[in-house]
Scaffold this motif. Structure first.
Motif, short mmCIF file in Angstrom:
data_model
loop_
_atom_site.label_atom_id
_atom_site.label_comp_id
_atom_site.label_asym_id
_atom_site.label_seq_id
_atom_site.Cartn_x
_atom_site.Cartn_y
_atom_site.Cartn_z
N GLU A 183 16.84 -49.19 18.74
CA GLU A 183 16.98 -48.91 20.16
C GLU A 183 15.63 -49.10 20.82
OE1 GLU A 183 18.78 -45.20 22.82
OE2 GLU A 183 18.02 -44.84 20.80
N ALA A 184 15.61 -49.76 21.97
CA ALA A 184 14.35 -50.02 22.66
C ALA A 184 14.48 -49.69 24.14
CB ALA A 184 13.94 -51.47 22.49
N TYR A 185 13.40 -49.17 24.68
CA TYR A 185 13.26 -48.94 26.11
C TYR A 185 12.02 -49.69 26.58
CZ TYR A 185 16.46 -44.92 25.68
OH TYR A 185 17.54 -44.11 25.45
N ALA A 207 8.96 -43.17 16.61
CA ALA A 207 9.03 -44.58 16.99
C ALA A 207 8.58 -45.49 15.86
CB ALA A 207 8.15 -44.82 18.21
N GLN A 208 9.15 -46.68 15.84
CA GLN A 208 8.62 -47.70 14.95
C GLN A 208 7.47 -48.43 15.64
OE1 GLN A 208 11.32 -50.74 13.62
NE2 GLN A 208 10.15 -50.96 11.73
N LEU A 209 7.59 -48.56 16.95
CA LEU A 209 6.52 -49.20 17.70
C LEU A 209 6.50 -48.64 19.11
CD1 LEU A 209 5.23 -52.76 17.82
CD2 LEU A 209 6.07 -51.80 19.95
N MET A 210 5.29 -48.42 19.61
CA MET A 210 5.09 -48.12 21.03
C MET A 210 3.94 -49.00 21.52
SD MET A 210 5.38 -43.97 21.48
CE MET A 210 4.12 -43.59 20.24
N PRO A 248 14.49 -46.62 15.40
CA PRO A 248 15.87 -46.52 14.95
C PRO A 248 16.68 -45.70 15.96
CG PRO A 248 14.39 -46.17 13.11
CD PRO A 248 13.53 -46.22 14.34
N GLU A 249 17.90 -46.12 16.19
CA GLU A 249 18.72 -45.50 17.24
C GLU A 249 18.80 -43.99 17.05
OE1 GLU A 249 22.83 -46.57 19.61
OE2 GLU A 249 22.70 -47.00 17.47
N PRO A 295 9.88 -49.48 6.34
CA PRO A 295 10.53 -50.32 7.35
C PRO A 295 11.06 -49.56 8.56
CG PRO A 295 11.22 -50.96 5.15
CD PRO A 295 10.45 -49.69 5.01
N TYR A 296 11.74 -48.45 8.34
CA TYR A 296 12.37 -47.75 9.45
C TYR A 296 12.10 -46.25 9.32
CZ TYR A 296 14.70 -52.20 9.81
OH TYR A 296 14.94 -53.54 9.90
#
Length: 241
Positions: free
Chosen positions: A196-198, A123-126, A216-217, A117-118
């Motif tokens: 956390e997302a950008y 990154a978890q997703l890009m 995750p942050e 999951p984390y």
């Protein structure tokens, strides 16, 4: 609520992170969504008409993304109708919108982390997408609408449907933002973990682009995301010649 940035990657991640019955009313549900770690379906579009820019030449290369974050897949090419299929189906946009924006083709690259999951690192997703327009005016018109998708209210709505709470939201003003115009945001949401997302959306000449990194942050830095966006901007400039 109108969304014009294709939400394939974001909604897939949100569903995997928190479940939930579905998106808020009026939010398109992507038919191409994939669970983290699964491949992105291959699109059917050809690169473009003879003599036209090949949208794949505008995409990121492996060396453009820090290896510790993960590796984006090969660019998948879409026609305008394929790329905006869910928004067209939901009525968020129309064929007339696509014609006004002069969309010729688009390419999408996605990285989904392995099934855990984390991830402890990276990154978890890009996701990175480029949309090739017929003119700079068309790209500018699209960006004027698309940048609203990064408003706090829209981000908060998307975070809420799988049960996540938006904790922090910032419009970022940093040196050397890519493109001729851009919008860059950072946000943190909480559910089973703080994520956390950008996201940055920008236009360079007749190309609009979107970069998203979510983790995750503490797993990703502002500098890494800015570097990816700048690399994409350079690829676009090189590809346009």
């Amino acid at each position: 609520m109108r969304y014009v940035i294709p939400l394939v990657a974001l909604l897939a991640l949100l569903a995997a992170c928190g479940g939930g019955a579905g998106p808020p009313q009026g939010t398109p549900t992507p038919s191409r969504a994939a669970a983290p770690g699964s491949p992105i379906p291959t699109a059917s579009a050809s690169p473009g008409a003879p003599g036209e820019v090949d949208v794949r030449d505008l995409a990121l290369r492996p060396q453009d993304v820090p290896g510790e974050l993960g590796q984006l897949g090969r660019p998948q090419v879409f026609t305008a109708e394929e790329f905006f299929a869910d928004q067209l189906t939901s009525g968020e946009i129309t064929e007339a919108d696509i014609a006004d924006w002069g969309v010729l083709s688009a390419a999408l690259q996605v990285y989904n982390s392995p099934p855990q999951p984390y991830p402890a690192e990276g990154a978890q997703l890009m996701a990175a997408s480029v949309v090739l327009h017929g003119t700079a005016d068309g790209a500018e018109a699209f960006l004027a609408v698309a940048r609203e998708d990064l408003d706090r209210s829209r981000v908060e709505e998307l975070e809420a449907f799988p049960g996540r709470e938006l904790l922090e939201y910032q419009d970022l003003a940093v040196d050397q933002l890519p493109g001729d115009e851009a919008r860059f945001i950072r946000y943190v949401s909480d559910g089973a973990a703080r994520l956390e997302a950008y996201e940055v959306i920008f236009r360079r000449d007749r190309v609009s682009a979107h970069v998203q990194v979510r983790a995750p942050e503490g797993n990703v830095s502002l500098e890494q995301v800015v570097g990816i966006a700048q690399a994409l901007d350079s690829r676009i400039q090189d590809g346009l010649g």
